[in-house]
Design an enzyme around this catalytic site. Structure first.
Site, PDB file in Angstrom:
ATOM      1  N   ALA A 269       0.881  -1.176   0.000  1.00  0.00           N
ATOM      2  CA  ALA A 269       0.000   0.000   0.000  1.00  0.00           C
ATOM      3  C   ALA A 269       0.909   1.214   0.000  1.00  0.00           C
ATOM      4  O   ALA A 269       2.059   1.154   0.457  1.00  0.00           O
ATOM      5  CB  ALA A 269      -0.872  -0.023   1.244  1.00  0.00           C
TER       6      ALA A 269
ATOM      7  N   GLY B  29       0.522  -5.101   0.787  1.00  0.00           N
ATOM      8  CA  GLY B  29      -0.659  -5.168  -0.087  1.00  0.00           C
ATOM      9  C   GLY B  29      -0.368  -5.882  -1.401  1.00  0.00           C
ATOM     10  O   GLY B  29      -1.281  -6.421  -2.028  1.00  0.00           O
TER      11      GLY B  29
ATOM     12  N   GLU C 235      -0.663  -9.462  -0.597  1.00  0.00           N
ATOM     13  CA  GLU C 235      -2.100  -9.716  -0.403  1.00  0.00           C
ATOM     14  C   GLU C 235      -2.841  -9.741  -1.741  1.00  0.00           C
ATOM     15  O   GLU C 235      -3.756 -10.546  -1.935  1.00  0.00           O
ATOM     16  CB  GLU C 235      -2.685  -8.655   0.542  1.00  0.00           C
ATOM     17  CG  GLU C 235      -2.176  -8.830   1.969  1.00  0.00           C
ATOM     18  CD  GLU C 235      -2.456  -7.628   2.859  1.00  0.00           C
ATOM     19  OE1 GLU C 235      -2.098  -6.500   2.471  1.00  0.00           O
ATOM     20  OE2 GLU C 235      -3.030  -7.820   3.944  1.00  0.00           O
TER      21      GLU C 235
ATOM     22  N   GLU D 228       4.532  -5.242   7.269  1.00  0.00           N
ATOM     23  CA  GLU D 228       3.759  -4.191   7.970  1.00  0.00           C
ATOM     24  C   GLU D 228       4.260  -3.920   9.379  1.00  0.00           C
ATOM     25  O   GLU D 228       4.218  -2.790   9.850  1.00  0.00           O
ATOM     26  CB  GLU D 228       2.265  -4.571   8.029  1.00  0.00           C
ATOM     27  CG  GLU D 228       1.524  -4.401   6.717  1.00  0.00           C
ATOM     28  CD  GLU D 228       1.602  -5.615   5.792  1.00  0.00           C
ATOM     29  OE1 GLU D 228       2.414  -6.522   6.061  1.00  0.00           O
ATOM     30  OE2 GLU D 228       0.851  -5.644   4.803  1.00  0.00           O
TER      31      GLU D 228
HETATM   32  N1  COA Z   1       4.583   3.211  -0.755  1.00  0.00           N
HETATM   33  C1  COA Z   1       4.974   4.381  -1.294  1.00  0.00           C
HETATM   34  N2  COA Z   1       6.109   4.513  -1.995  1.00  0.00           N
HETATM   35  C2  COA Z   1       6.857   3.414  -2.158  1.00  0.00           C
HETATM   36  C3  COA Z   1       6.512   2.168  -1.617  1.00  0.00           C
HETATM   37  C4  COA Z   1       5.304   2.084  -0.889  1.00  0.00           C
HETATM   38  N3  COA Z   1       4.877   0.939  -0.360  1.00  0.00           N
HETATM   39  N4  COA Z   1       7.479   1.278  -1.933  1.00  0.00           N
HETATM   40  C5  COA Z   1       8.386   1.932  -2.672  1.00  0.00           C
HETATM   41  N5  COA Z   1       8.018   3.226  -2.792  1.00  0.00           N
HETATM   42  C6  COA Z   1       8.719   4.308  -3.517  1.00  0.00           C
HETATM   43  C7  COA Z   1       9.951   4.808  -2.754  1.00  0.00           C
HETATM   44  O1  COA Z   1       9.565   5.741  -1.774  1.00  0.00           O
HETATM   45  C8  COA Z   1      10.744   5.426  -3.876  1.00  0.00           C
HETATM   46  O2  COA Z   1      10.171   6.653  -4.222  1.00  0.00           O
HETATM   47  P1  COA Z   1      11.113   7.961  -4.431  1.00  0.00           P
HETATM   48  O3  COA Z   1      11.982   7.593  -5.603  1.00  0.00           O
HETATM   49  O4  COA Z   1      10.138   9.059  -4.744  1.00  0.00           O
HETATM   50  O5  COA Z   1      11.891   8.138  -3.182  1.00  0.00           O
HETATM   51  C9  COA Z   1      10.469   4.479  -5.054  1.00  0.00           C
HETATM   52  O6  COA Z   1       9.258   3.811  -4.729  1.00  0.00           O
HETATM   53  C10 COA Z   1      11.551   3.445  -5.251  1.00  0.00           C
HETATM   54  O7  COA Z   1      11.731   2.725  -4.046  1.00  0.00           O
HETATM   55  P2  COA Z   1      13.142   2.567  -3.299  1.00  0.00           P
HETATM   56  O8  COA Z   1      12.891   2.343  -1.850  1.00  0.00           O
HETATM   57  O9  COA Z   1      14.045   3.694  -3.666  1.00  0.00           O
HETATM   58  O10 COA Z   1      13.672   1.224  -3.987  1.00  0.00           O
HETATM   59  P3  COA Z   1      14.696   0.170  -3.379  1.00  0.00           P
HETATM   60  O11 COA Z   1      15.057  -0.741  -4.482  1.00  0.00           O
HETATM   61  O12 COA Z   1      15.797   0.855  -2.660  1.00  0.00           O
HETATM   62  O13 COA Z   1      13.856  -0.638  -2.277  1.00  0.00           O
HETATM   63  C11 COA Z   1      11.928  -1.844  -1.430  1.00  0.00           C
HETATM   64  C12 COA Z   1      12.786  -1.459  -2.665  1.00  0.00           C
HETATM   65  C13 COA Z   1      10.705  -2.570  -1.939  1.00  0.00           C
HETATM   66  C14 COA Z   1      12.750  -2.768  -0.508  1.00  0.00           C
HETATM   67  C15 COA Z   1      11.538  -0.561  -0.674  1.00  0.00           C
HETATM   68  O14 COA Z   1      11.000   0.362  -1.596  1.00  0.00           O
HETATM   69  C16 COA Z   1      10.531  -0.774   0.408  1.00  0.00           C
HETATM   70  O15 COA Z   1      10.871  -1.288   1.461  1.00  0.00           O
HETATM   71  N6  COA Z   1       9.261  -0.380   0.170  1.00  0.00           N
HETATM   72  C17 COA Z   1       8.213  -0.443   1.148  1.00  0.00           C
HETATM   73  C18 COA Z   1       7.730  -1.858   1.298  1.00  0.00           C
HETATM   74  C19 COA Z   1       6.662  -1.957   2.355  1.00  0.00           C
HETATM   75  O16 COA Z   1       6.872  -1.726   3.519  1.00  0.00           O
HETATM   76  N7  COA Z   1       5.477  -2.327   1.905  1.00  0.00           N
HETATM   77  C20 COA Z   1       4.367  -2.579   2.771  1.00  0.00           C
HETATM   78  C21 COA Z   1       3.505  -1.412   2.904  1.00  0.00           C
HETATM   79  S1  COA Z   1       2.087  -1.915   3.860  1.00  0.00           S
END
Ligand code: COA
Length: 259
Positions: A65, A110, A113, A133
């Site tokens: 999400a 999400g 999910e 989460e």
């Molecule tokens: N919501 C909003 N933005 C998200 C996102 C999310 N769940 N997951 C990734 N993004 C965005 C990042 O903020 C970044 O945006 P920016 O370039 O404007 O800063 C862009 O997507 C790229 O992500 P980034 O974190 O730079 O890539 P990465 O390869 O370094 O890491 C992940 C990848 C998936 C490990 C990392 O993005 C992450 O941990 N995301 C969140 C995962 C999460 O907790 N999901 C559950 C939510 S309930």
């Protein structure tokens, strides 16, 4: 037509691409509303016989999400937020046509999910699953606590959700979260191949199979058996049943019409 997803219909297969690659296809409210509209239509659209969902770009299926939206939640809004996501994912799992997730990278929160709401999960070698989460101080809200234990067992679901750990494609396959693993290059083509195979079967039989399998989630075994028998009986009222059985006896390939 949509801002956050792409849709394309090809040979009776609806292909939905979650299209926010710059945010790793994170799900926001607008995106969920668009998904809801697409699935309402898919349920009644005679031209759609199967659905494939995938993510845009090479990195992510859906990375969860949108954390920008999560950050603003307070309890009343949060309940609506979770219930709306659950409703949309319910539309997917209860679609009367097969839904295949082509998981082409991160499927987190999400995203995991969403993949679990689909009927079948084909994944790329670089896929990563997780319910992270707890790292954000929340719990899964789009069905993760309910679907994950059913798919992989209580103990493994507890471990994944409580640790917030990510697992790779091999581990997801080992524990039953992924049906098959393919290279990134061939994943989509394999999803289409599987969708076409299913579409070539008796459409009503496929639909009633999905319906009976889903019923097993909510019914006792005794009630479930009755449900299965009723759906089984229904299939014998179709032309496809006559065609399938006759074709076998006449040693020819069945030509199903979905009637
Ligand atoms: N919501 C909003 N933005 C998200 C996102 C999310 N769940 N997951 C990734 N993004 C965005 C990042 O903020 C970044 O945006 P920016 O370039 O404007 O800063 C862009 O997507 C790229 O992500 P980034 O974190 O730079 O890539 P990465 O390869 O370094 O890491 C992940 C990848 C998936 C490990 C990392 O993005 C992450 O941990 N995301 C969140 C995962 C999460 O907790 N999901 C559950 C939510 S309930």
């Amino acid at each position: 037509m949509f801002n956050n997803i792409l849709t394309e219909e090809k040979e009776n297969i609806l292909i939905i691409t979650i299209n926010r690659p710059e945010k790793l296809n994170a799900l926001n409210e607008g995106l969920l509303k668009e998904l809801s509209m697409v699935f309402s239509n898919a349920n009644v659209n005679e031209n759609v016989h199967a659905v494939i969902i995938t993510g845009a770009g090479e990195k992510a299926f859906v990375a969860g999400a949108d954390i920008n939206e999560l950050n603003k939640l307070e309890p009343v809004k949060a309940k609506d937020f979770a219930e709306f996501g659950q409703k949309v994912f319910g539309q997917i799992s209860e679609l009367n046509k097969p839904v295949i997730a082509a998981v082409n990278g991160f499927a987190l929160g999400g995203g995991c999910e969403l993949a679990m709401a689909c009927h079948i999960r084909l994944v790329s070698e670089n896929a990563k699953f997780g319910q992270p989460e707890v790292n954000l101080g929340i719990i899964p809200g789009y069905g993760g606590t309910q679907r994950l234990p059913k798919l992989i067992g209580l103990g493994r679901a507890m471990e994944l959700i409580l640790s917030g750990d990510l697992i790779d494609a091999n581990e997801a396959y080992r524990i039953g979260l992924a049906n098959k693993i393919y290279s990134s290059a061939e994943l989509f083509e394999k999803a289409v191949e599987l969708a076409k195979k299913i579409v070539s079967k008796g459409r009503i039989a496929v639909s009633l199979s999905i319906n009976a399998i889903n019923a097993s989630l909510n019914l006792s075994e005794t009630e479930g058996m009755k449900y299965e028998a009723a759906n089984f009986a229904l299939t014998t009222s179709t032309k496809d049943f006559k065609e399938g059985t006759s074709a076998f006896l006449e040693k020819r390939i069945a030509e199903f019409k979905g009637e």
